[in-house]
Design an enzyme around this catalytic site. Sequence first.
Site, mmCIF file in Angstrom:
data_model
loop_
_atom_site.group_PDB
_atom_site.id
_atom_site.type_symbol
_atom_site.label_atom_id
_atom_site.label_comp_id
_atom_site.label_asym_id
_atom_site.label_seq_id
_atom_site.Cartn_x
_atom_site.Cartn_y
_atom_site.Cartn_z
ATOM 1 N N SER A 86 62.416 10.712 -66.921
ATOM 2 C CA SER A 86 61.575 11.161 -65.813
ATOM 3 C C SER A 86 62.304 11.430 -64.503
ATOM 4 C CB SER A 86 60.451 10.149 -65.568
ATOM 5 O OG SER A 86 60.972 8.917 -65.134
ATOM 6 N N LYS A 106 54.443 5.379 -59.863
ATOM 7 C CA LYS A 106 55.569 5.994 -59.150
ATOM 8 C C LYS A 106 55.155 6.482 -57.767
ATOM 9 C CE LYS A 106 57.860 7.058 -63.465
ATOM 10 N NZ LYS A 106 58.418 8.050 -64.397
#
Length: 348
Positions: free
Chosen positions: A236, A281
């Site tokens: 990611s 996140k």
Amino acid sequence: MKFNKTRNKIFGGIFLFIIVLAFFTFPTNYYLEVPGSAESTSQYVKVDGKHDKKKGDFLLTTVGIMQGTPFSLLRSIGDDFETIYPREELMGNETDQQYMQVQQYYMKSATNNAIQAAYSAADKPFTKKYLGVYVMDILGNSDFKGKLKVGDTISSINGYKFKNSNQFIKYVRKQNKNATVKIVFSRNGKNKSASGKLVKLASTKRYGLGITLTDNTESKGTPPTKINAGDIGGPSAGLMFTLQVYSQITNKNLKKDRIVAGTGTISPDGTVGPIGGIEKKVYAASSEGATIFFAPDDPVTKEIKKYDPNYVNNYHLAKRAAKKIDTKMKIVPVKSLNEAIKYLEKTK
């Protein structure tokens, strides 16, 4: 009689202590995904042997994975930024070590893609070397179980060297189902070999080695770039590493004193892909003072909706998370590296 009462109190106290201790510390078969860290990409990237010293930051964002205890699982219920997963859903049949190895491979693949995408966007020269087939998993009925390990890279089969995993798969398909094949592979930098029979694959009804595989490549550019993500795994951070590399090899100040966070996989052609745990996140990035957060704007196709009618793409999940924590950080949707670059160039 008095002695028995005292003894019972002592044993009862010990029993209660053990129960309380187990409630807080006993590991279950469930894991928690929680907000992780938001870290500067410049500390992990060197271009021509140098770190980026320009003011501002590009932040990669992570999630934390922790084994749940009865207490932590109970505490997480109702928390929008903590998600409970059964071990099998998170890791499948992999051991903890195998899971971490695969996550490290995903990071290696992400950094290679980041280099290729950045150098292509900057019109800078780079080379891509094919190393072989990376072993992601070994099926239970494979004749190579115990001979291969997760993380091995197969470079040839029966002396035949292939240029990509598709060539490898096609070669195996042409073999007689009763054939014994010899493979050469590398493990921890050392070449090894093993022989084994083909087995019937339940998923395709064809015969093969009984492994899950993907391409293992290495990208190098001019000027040279090194990305060392340390213990961080997964794919990611691809987009944020690409922005870091691109800004350094072009000497463009994309940060402009800003703290820019984000997430998303990166393909060699610069396509940004979706990831998991984006809500956590967003939380981590906001906590570190980011003012911009790039979120993959992945298309929601009919096929995806058929498979998961309730699917929500990364951008909209990120927007929801930002609203819940009431952050001033701007959530910016991106489908490609070029969209992210143009946004940073046009904004102050």
